[in-house]
Structure formats: structure tokens, C-alpha cells
Design a protein around this motif. Structure first.
Motif, PDB file in Angstrom:
ATOM      1  N   ALA A 138       0.521  -1.300  -0.208  1.00 24.52           N
ATOM      2  CA  ALA A 138       0.038   0.478   0.141  1.00 24.52           C
ATOM      3  C   ALA A 138       0.919   1.397   0.208  1.00 24.52           C
ATOM      4  CB  ALA A 138      -0.604  -0.030   0.932  1.00 24.52           C
ATOM      5  N   ILE A 139       2.028   1.135   1.060  1.00 21.90           N
ATOM      6  CA  ILE A 139       2.822   1.926   0.694  1.00 21.90           C
ATOM      7  C   ILE A 139       3.332   2.478  -0.777  1.00 21.90           C
ATOM      8  CG2 ILE A 139       5.085   2.985   1.245  1.00 21.90           C
ATOM      9  CD1 ILE A 139       4.485   2.282   4.603  1.00 21.90           C
ATOM     10  N   LEU A 140       4.229   1.315  -1.352  1.00 21.87           N
ATOM     11  CA  LEU A 140       4.906   1.412  -2.897  1.00 21.87           C
ATOM     12  C   LEU A 140       3.066   2.069  -3.860  1.00 21.87           C
ATOM     13  CD1 LEU A 140       6.362  -1.819  -2.461  1.00 21.87           C
ATOM     14  CD2 LEU A 140       7.620   0.781  -2.887  1.00 21.87           C
ATOM     15  N   GLY A 141       1.659   1.749  -3.420  1.00 23.89           N
ATOM     16  CA  GLY A 141       0.845   2.100  -4.251  1.00 23.89           C
ATOM     17  C   GLY A 141       1.132   3.651  -4.282  1.00 23.89           C
ATOM     18  N   ALA A 142       0.668   3.766  -2.661  1.00 25.23           N
ATOM     19  CA  ALA A 142       1.017   5.701  -2.485  1.00 25.23           C
ATOM     20  C   ALA A 142       1.674   6.021  -3.264  1.00 25.23           C
ATOM     21  CB  ALA A 142       0.193   5.907  -0.825  1.00 25.23           C
ATOM     22  N   MET A 143       3.342   5.815  -3.556  1.00 28.54           N
ATOM     23  CA  MET A 143       4.084   5.937  -4.435  1.00 28.54           C
ATOM     24  C   MET A 143       3.691   6.454  -5.944  1.00 28.54           C
ATOM     25  SD  MET A 143       7.429   5.003  -2.957  1.00 28.54           S
ATOM     26  CE  MET A 143       8.310   4.716  -1.348  1.00 28.54           C
ATOM     27  N   HIS A 144       2.871   5.681  -6.520  1.00 28.63           N
ATOM     28  CA  HIS A 144       2.821   5.363  -7.925  1.00 28.63           C
ATOM     29  C   HIS A 144       1.628   6.587  -7.702  1.00 28.63           C
ATOM     30  CE1 HIS A 144       3.953   0.690  -8.423  1.00 28.63           C
ATOM     31  NE2 HIS A 144       4.608   1.662  -7.659  1.00 28.63           N
ATOM     32  N   VAL A 145       0.795   6.776  -6.838  1.00 31.72           N
ATOM     33  CA  VAL A 145      -0.385   7.472  -7.000  1.00 31.72           C
ATOM     34  C   VAL A 145       0.411   9.243  -6.861  1.00 31.72           C
ATOM     35  CG1 VAL A 145      -2.660   8.711  -6.059  1.00 31.72           C
ATOM     36  CG2 VAL A 145      -2.318   6.020  -6.175  1.00 31.72           C
ATOM     37  N   ALA A 146       0.697   9.132  -5.978  1.00 30.13           N
ATOM     38  CA  ALA A 146       1.751  10.666  -5.841  1.00 30.13           C
ATOM     39  C   ALA A 146       2.602  10.753  -6.862  1.00 30.13           C
ATOM     40  CB  ALA A 146       2.814  10.803  -4.563  1.00 30.13           C
ATOM     41  N   THR A 147       3.119  10.068  -7.608  1.00 31.15           N
ATOM     42  CA  THR A 147       3.893  10.069  -8.898  1.00 31.15           C
ATOM     43  C   THR A 147       2.704  10.736  -9.996  1.00 31.15           C
ATOM     44  OG1 THR A 147       5.729   8.740  -8.349  1.00 31.15           O
ATOM     45  CG2 THR A 147       5.530   9.462 -10.794  1.00 31.15           C
ATOM     46  N   ALA A 148       2.030   9.847 -10.213  1.00 32.02           N
ATOM     47  CA  ALA A 148       0.793   9.635 -11.259  1.00 32.02           C
ATOM     48  C   ALA A 148       0.043  11.768 -11.542  1.00 32.02           C
ATOM     49  CB  ALA A 148      -0.277   9.188 -11.187  1.00 32.02           C
ATOM     50  N   VAL A 149      -0.462  12.131 -10.074  1.00 39.08           N
ATOM     51  CA  VAL A 149      -0.905  13.002 -10.046  1.00 39.08           C
ATOM     52  C   VAL A 149       0.286  14.127 -10.519  1.00 39.08           C
ATOM     53  CG1 VAL A 149      -1.679  14.710  -7.843  1.00 39.08           C
ATOM     54  CG2 VAL A 149      -2.673  12.476  -7.967  1.00 39.08           C
ATOM     55  N   VAL A 150       1.278  14.134  -9.823  1.00 42.78           N
ATOM     56  CA  VAL A 150       2.098  15.051  -9.994  1.00 42.78           C
ATOM     57  C   VAL A 150       2.593  14.923 -11.621  1.00 42.78           C
ATOM     58  CG1 VAL A 150       4.756  16.338  -9.520  1.00 42.78           C
ATOM     59  CG2 VAL A 150       3.625  15.553  -7.689  1.00 42.78           C
ATOM     60  N   CYS A 151       2.114  14.134 -12.204  1.00 39.62           N
ATOM     61  CA  CYS A 151       3.300  13.809 -14.008  1.00 39.62           C
ATOM     62  C   CYS A 151       1.554  14.445 -14.361  1.00 39.62           C
ATOM     63  CB  CYS A 151       3.306  12.530 -13.846  1.00 39.62           C
ATOM     64  SG  CYS A 151       5.139  11.953 -13.685  1.00 39.62           S
ATOM     65  N   VAL A 152       0.803  14.055 -13.709  1.00 38.04           N
ATOM     66  CA  VAL A 152      -0.503  14.717 -14.557  1.00 38.04           C
ATOM     67  C   VAL A 152      -0.815  16.333 -14.378  1.00 38.04           C
ATOM     68  CG1 VAL A 152      -3.564  14.955 -14.610  1.00 38.04           C
ATOM     69  CG2 VAL A 152      -2.150  12.675 -15.090  1.00 38.04           C
ATOM     70  N   GLY A 153      -0.694  16.853 -13.478  1.00 42.84           N
ATOM     71  CA  GLY A 153      -0.217  18.080 -12.758  1.00 42.84           C
ATOM     72  C   GLY A 153       0.277  18.729 -13.789  1.00 42.84           C
ATOM     73  N   ALA A 154       1.738  18.611 -13.773  1.00 44.35           N
ATOM     74  CA  ALA A 154       3.084  19.254 -14.868  1.00 44.35           C
ATOM     75  C   ALA A 154       2.680  19.158 -15.552  1.00 44.35           C
ATOM     76  CB  ALA A 154       4.378  18.471 -13.834  1.00 44.35           C
ATOM     77  N   LEU A 155       2.939  18.369 -16.495  1.00 42.27           N
ATOM     78  CA  LEU A 155       2.582  18.157 -17.978  1.00 42.27           C
ATOM     79  C   LEU A 155       1.335  18.228 -18.014  1.00 42.27           C
ATOM     80  CD1 LEU A 155       4.725  14.658 -17.724  1.00 42.27           C
ATOM     81  CD2 LEU A 155       5.445  16.627 -18.454  1.00 42.27           C
ATOM     82  N   THR A 156       0.163  18.418 -17.477  1.00 34.99           N
ATOM     83  CA  THR A 156      -0.968  19.772 -18.615  1.00 34.99           C
ATOM     84  C   THR A 156      -1.477  20.327 -17.516  1.00 34.99           C
ATOM     85  OG1 THR A 156      -2.636  17.936 -17.078  1.00 34.99           O
ATOM     86  CG2 THR A 156      -1.627  16.754 -18.989  1.00 34.99           C
ATOM     87  N   ASP A 157      -2.502  20.936 -18.467  1.00 36.78           N
ATOM     88  CA  ASP A 157      -3.138  22.668 -17.903  1.00 36.78           C
ATOM     89  C   ASP A 157      -4.482  21.685 -18.404  1.00 36.78           C
ATOM     90  OD1 ASP A 157      -3.441  25.034 -16.820  1.00 36.78           O
ATOM     91  OD2 ASP A 157      -2.887  26.152 -18.698  1.00 36.78           O
ATOM     92  N   LEU A 158      -4.878  20.703 -16.900  1.00 36.88           N
ATOM     93  CA  LEU A 158      -6.458  20.516 -17.181  1.00 36.88           C
ATOM     94  C   LEU A 158      -7.103  21.524 -15.933  1.00 36.88           C
ATOM     95  CD1 LEU A 158      -6.073  16.858 -16.208  1.00 36.88           C
ATOM     96  CD2 LEU A 158      -6.899  17.807 -18.800  1.00 36.88           C
ATOM     97  N   ARG A 159      -7.085  22.200 -15.418  1.00 37.30           N
ATOM     98  CA  ARG A 159      -7.431  22.846 -14.828  1.00 37.30           C
ATOM     99  C   ARG A 159      -8.131  24.181 -15.230  1.00 37.30           C
ATOM    100  NH1 ARG A 159      -2.463  23.614 -14.009  1.00 37.30           N
ATOM    101  NH2 ARG A 159      -1.076  25.687 -14.766  1.00 37.30           N
ATOM    102  N   ASN A 160      -8.111  24.394 -16.257  1.00 35.71           N
ATOM    103  CA  ASN A 160      -8.073  25.363 -17.258  1.00 35.71           C
ATOM    104  C   ASN A 160      -9.075  24.940 -18.493  1.00 35.71           C
ATOM    105  OD1 ASN A 160      -6.846  27.017 -16.192  1.00 35.71           O
ATOM    106  ND2 ASN A 160      -4.950  26.791 -17.225  1.00 35.71           N
ATOM    107  N   ARG A 161      -9.265  23.877 -17.977  1.00 39.48           N
ATOM    108  CA  ARG A 161     -10.552  23.189 -19.682  1.00 39.48           C
ATOM    109  C   ARG A 161     -11.497  22.964 -18.517  1.00 39.48           C
ATOM    110  NH1 ARG A 161      -7.371  22.275 -23.788  1.00 39.48           N
ATOM    111  NH2 ARG A 161      -5.195  21.564 -23.393  1.00 39.48           N
TER     112      ARG A 161
END
Length: 141
Positions: free
Chosen positions: A118-141
Motif C-alpha cells: 500500500a505504501i508503494l501504491g501511494a508512491m505510484h499515486v503521488a507520482t501519477a498526480v504530480v505528472c498529470v498536474g505538471a505536464l497538463t493544464d486540465l484546470r483550465n479546461r
């Protein structure tokens, strides 16, 4: 500066430089978050013998994941008029697939447990959220 004279500006797509910079930001943030999680797990005595829950493997796999996400986003900017939503969908699918070993393989590894998975899974979730947030601009859609 007009779009013609600004190399980082293009018609609706991000430049290679912009994507690389966003990927670098995602990598730094992801590594910091995941190192903090490893530190917390080690401090809490969670799965001290589990190799996957050490700084080296976490750093390697975080880097591979962020580089893969950055390359994927770069490809999508070339083939899709609006790459943000397709990228978020791909990221969600890859995230779900990445969680499978955390809950099926890690508990049976030497020093592993469901909590460690579960801890390793939390790292995967954190990395996915950071990547989507940094690479995209979904908040302006």
C-alpha cells in the motif's frame, strides 16, 4: 514577442523545451515526495527488509515512470489536437496497472506485507498526480 519569434510558443502544442521542463519539475517533485514516504516508512519500521522500499529502487522506478510519462505526453502533443485529456486517461490506466504488483507480488516478497504494498501504491499515486498536474493544464479546461 510574437509566436513566430518565440521558440517556446506553437499553435496549441507545447514545445519540446516546455515538455522537458515540466517533466523535470515532475521528476523533482515526485522524487521528493517518494523519498519522504520512504523516510516515513523506514522511521516507522515498516518493511525494513523489503528491497523495493529503499531509496535506490524507489529513485530508479520513479525516474523511469516520470520519463515514460513525459515521453508519452510529448508524443500525444504531436498526434492529438488536445493531448491533456488523453494523457490523463493513459496515466490513469497505467496507474491502475502499476498497482497490481504492489498488492499481488510485494506482500509475498522477503520482508514484504500488504502495508508495504500500500505504501508503494501511494508512491505510484503521488507520482501519477504530480505528472498529470505538471505536464497538463486540465484546470483550465
Amino acid at each position: 514577442m510574437t509566436p513566430e519569434t518565440n521558440p517556446s510558443s506553437s499553435s496549441g502544442t507545447s514545445s519540446f523545451r516546455d515538455i522537458a521542463l515540466s517533466g523535470a519539475v515532475a521528476l523533482v517533485l515526485s522524487l521528493l515526495i517518494n523519498w519522504l514516504i520512504v523516510f516515513g516508512a523506514k522511521t516507522g519500521g515498516i518493511a525494513p527488509a523489503l528491497m523495493a522500499l529503499n531509496y535506490g529502487p524507489v529513485s530508479l522506478f520513479t525516474t523511469l515512470g516520470v520519463v515514460g510519462a513525459t515521453v508519452t505526453y510529448g508524443v500525444l502533443t504531436r498526434v492529438a489536437a488536445s493531448p491533456d485529456r488523453p494523457f490523463a486517461a493513459v496515466a490513469a490506466i497505467v496507474l491502475v496497472l502499476s498497482l497490481v504488483p504492489d498488492f499481488t507480488v510485494i506482500p509475498s516478497e522477503p520482508g514484504g506485507s500488504l502495508i508495504a504494498g500500500a505504501i508503494l501504491g501511494a508512491m505510484h499515486v503521488a507520482t501519477a498526480v504530480v505528472c498529470v498536474g505538471a505536464l497538463t493544464d486540465l484546470r483550465n479546461r
